[in-house]
Design an enzyme around this catalytic site. Sequence first.
Site, PDB file in Angstrom:
ATOM      1  N   ARG A 113       0.834  -1.208   0.000  1.00 11.12           N
ATOM      2  CA  ARG A 113       0.000   0.000   0.000  1.00 11.12           C
ATOM      3  C   ARG A 113       0.867   1.256   0.000  1.00 11.12           C
ATOM      4  O   ARG A 113       0.541   2.251  -0.648  1.00 11.12           O
ATOM      5  CB  ARG A 113      -0.947  -0.026   1.205  1.00 11.12           C
ATOM      6  CG  ARG A 113      -1.977   1.069   1.158  1.00 11.12           C
ATOM      7  CD  ARG A 113      -3.070   0.861   2.167  1.00 11.12           C
ATOM      8  NE  ARG A 113      -2.590   0.979   3.543  1.00 11.12           N
ATOM      9  CZ  ARG A 113      -3.358   0.825   4.610  1.00 11.12           C
ATOM     10  NH1 ARG A 113      -4.646   0.542   4.469  1.00 11.12           N
ATOM     11  NH2 ARG A 113      -2.873   0.950   5.821  1.00 11.12           N
ATOM     12  N   LYS A 215      -2.898   6.585   1.590  1.00 10.20           N
ATOM     13  CA  LYS A 215      -2.786   6.976   2.999  1.00 10.20           C
ATOM     14  C   LYS A 215      -1.837   8.169   3.131  1.00 10.20           C
ATOM     15  O   LYS A 215      -0.793   8.099   3.791  1.00 10.20           O
ATOM     16  CB  LYS A 215      -2.325   5.770   3.826  1.00 10.20           C
ATOM     17  CG  LYS A 215      -2.889   5.805   5.237  1.00 10.20           C
ATOM     18  CD  LYS A 215      -2.854   4.447   5.870  1.00 10.20           C
ATOM     19  CE  LYS A 215      -3.169   4.514   7.346  1.00 10.20           C
ATOM     20  NZ  LYS A 215      -4.473   5.066   7.682  1.00 10.20           N
ATOM     21  N   GLU A 251     -16.438   6.490   4.313  1.00 14.02           N
ATOM     22  CA  GLU A 251     -15.741   5.919   5.472  1.00 14.02           C
ATOM     23  C   GLU A 251     -15.785   6.859   6.659  1.00 14.02           C
ATOM     24  O   GLU A 251     -16.165   8.023   6.535  1.00 14.02           O
ATOM     25  CB  GLU A 251     -14.313   5.513   5.111  1.00 14.02           C
ATOM     26  CG  GLU A 251     -13.362   6.625   4.794  1.00 14.02           C
ATOM     27  CD  GLU A 251     -11.958   6.091   4.469  1.00 14.02           C
ATOM     28  OE1 GLU A 251     -11.772   5.561   3.364  1.00 14.02           O
ATOM     29  OE2 GLU A 251     -11.059   6.214   5.306  1.00 14.02           O
TER      30      GLU A 251
HETATM   31  C1  COI Z   1      -4.868   3.126  11.522  1.00 13.05           C
HETATM   32  O1  COI Z   1      -5.915   2.528  11.753  1.00 13.05           O
HETATM   33  O2  COI Z   1      -3.765   2.585  11.654  1.00 13.05           O
HETATM   34  C2  COI Z   1      -4.879   4.493  11.044  1.00 13.05           C
HETATM   35  O3  COI Z   1      -4.013   4.830  10.299  1.00 13.05           O
HETATM   36  C3  COI Z   1      -5.848   5.452  11.552  1.00 13.05           C
HETATM   37  C4  COI Z   1      -5.171   6.537  12.316  1.00 13.05           C
HETATM   38  C5  COI Z   1      -5.852   7.820  12.070  1.00 13.05           C
HETATM   39  C6  COI Z   1      -5.078   6.219  13.765  1.00 13.05           C
END
Ligand code: COI
Length: 368
Positions: A113, A215, A251
């Site tokens: 990813r 991300k 989401e």
């Molecule tokens: C995760 O679930 O690892 C995320 O990246 C969310 C984050 C905003 C805590």
Amino acid sequence: MPRIEISRLRQNKSLKIQAGVTVSTTKDTAALGSDIDWENIGFGIRSTDFMYVMKTDRSGEWRSGELLPFGNLELSPAAGVLNYGQGLFEGMKAYRTQDGSAVLFRPKENALRMISGAKRMCMPAPSVGDFTAAVKSTVKANVRWVPPHGKGSLYIRPLLIGSGAILGLAPAPEYSFIIYVSPVGNYFKSGLAPISLKVETFYHRAAPGGTGGVKTIGNYAPVLKTQLDAKDQGFSDVLYLDAAENKYVEEVSSCNIFTVKGNTISTPETLGTILPGITRKSIIELARDMGYKVKETAVTVEELLDADEVFCTGTAVVVNPVGSITYGDRRVTYSDGGVGKVSRALSTSLTDIQMGRSEDKFGWVEQL
Ligand code: COI
């Protein structure tokens, strides 16, 4: 081979870790994190022992990485990440199994990813092999921070940032891949307790053609305002709708969403505006294996409100049931505000695999 001394060690033991670094450790694993109240760790940052840092040269080739004592980074104020948001992150977890070892969950998925996000953000990414070796090295060097079995996990945060200085808008001339870790407990306050979501109808998290499907760090600050407003109104978090029609569920600020209706589980398909969550993917595979029909499809707000159960998935939240959803002046409660049986079954099956309590027939769990 570089050698790092871990200072707080008691026994003489040399721990060979991957990525070409030897950590000399005298650590007594029985004294793991003895100053931590493991029952109440919550989801926050704690200083651990080491972080991993690997940088590119100016041609974008990765130099060898190193484990450094956890601490602040030195960065030019003109770094691409600070000025133009050229950055990506990942979220992963290491769990302690019943036999006391620490394991990772699907690390290659995170590596892949990051590689695909890096293409979108015009950055070089570490290879799957380098990424995985670096994560393993970092966890090994911080293994005393992996909570005892069943008490939480070690959250692992790989970051890929444009660390080189750049003034005109262009890709940074140098990149850094950094990994830090922190022991964590539940993301939302109380474990499997259901959360309350507010459907946001004005602000959007992502638009078609944007970066919602990768991300990148820039996807997260824009949701803070809506999240804080929702929390002020007593909600746990915000559920976003699609930016084109304001009609389809996308989401939650930090996790994917699923609905359950009879034997059918639905989740929005990943068409570029939704994060392709690794927990999301695992739950889809697990639910199909458990005999549910799983659809990756457009989910309307009406279908959401009509569902038998709703739950969220993510690395941080794992599987979290949704107790109620508020859309304008409509509020719908699921499973009488309790934990639905499908959410519970999926949560148990997933966490049992992650923590080594059940057979890992999918091959998801990796030793360090
Ligand atoms: C995760 O679930 O690892 C995320 O990246 C969310 C984050 C905003 C805590």
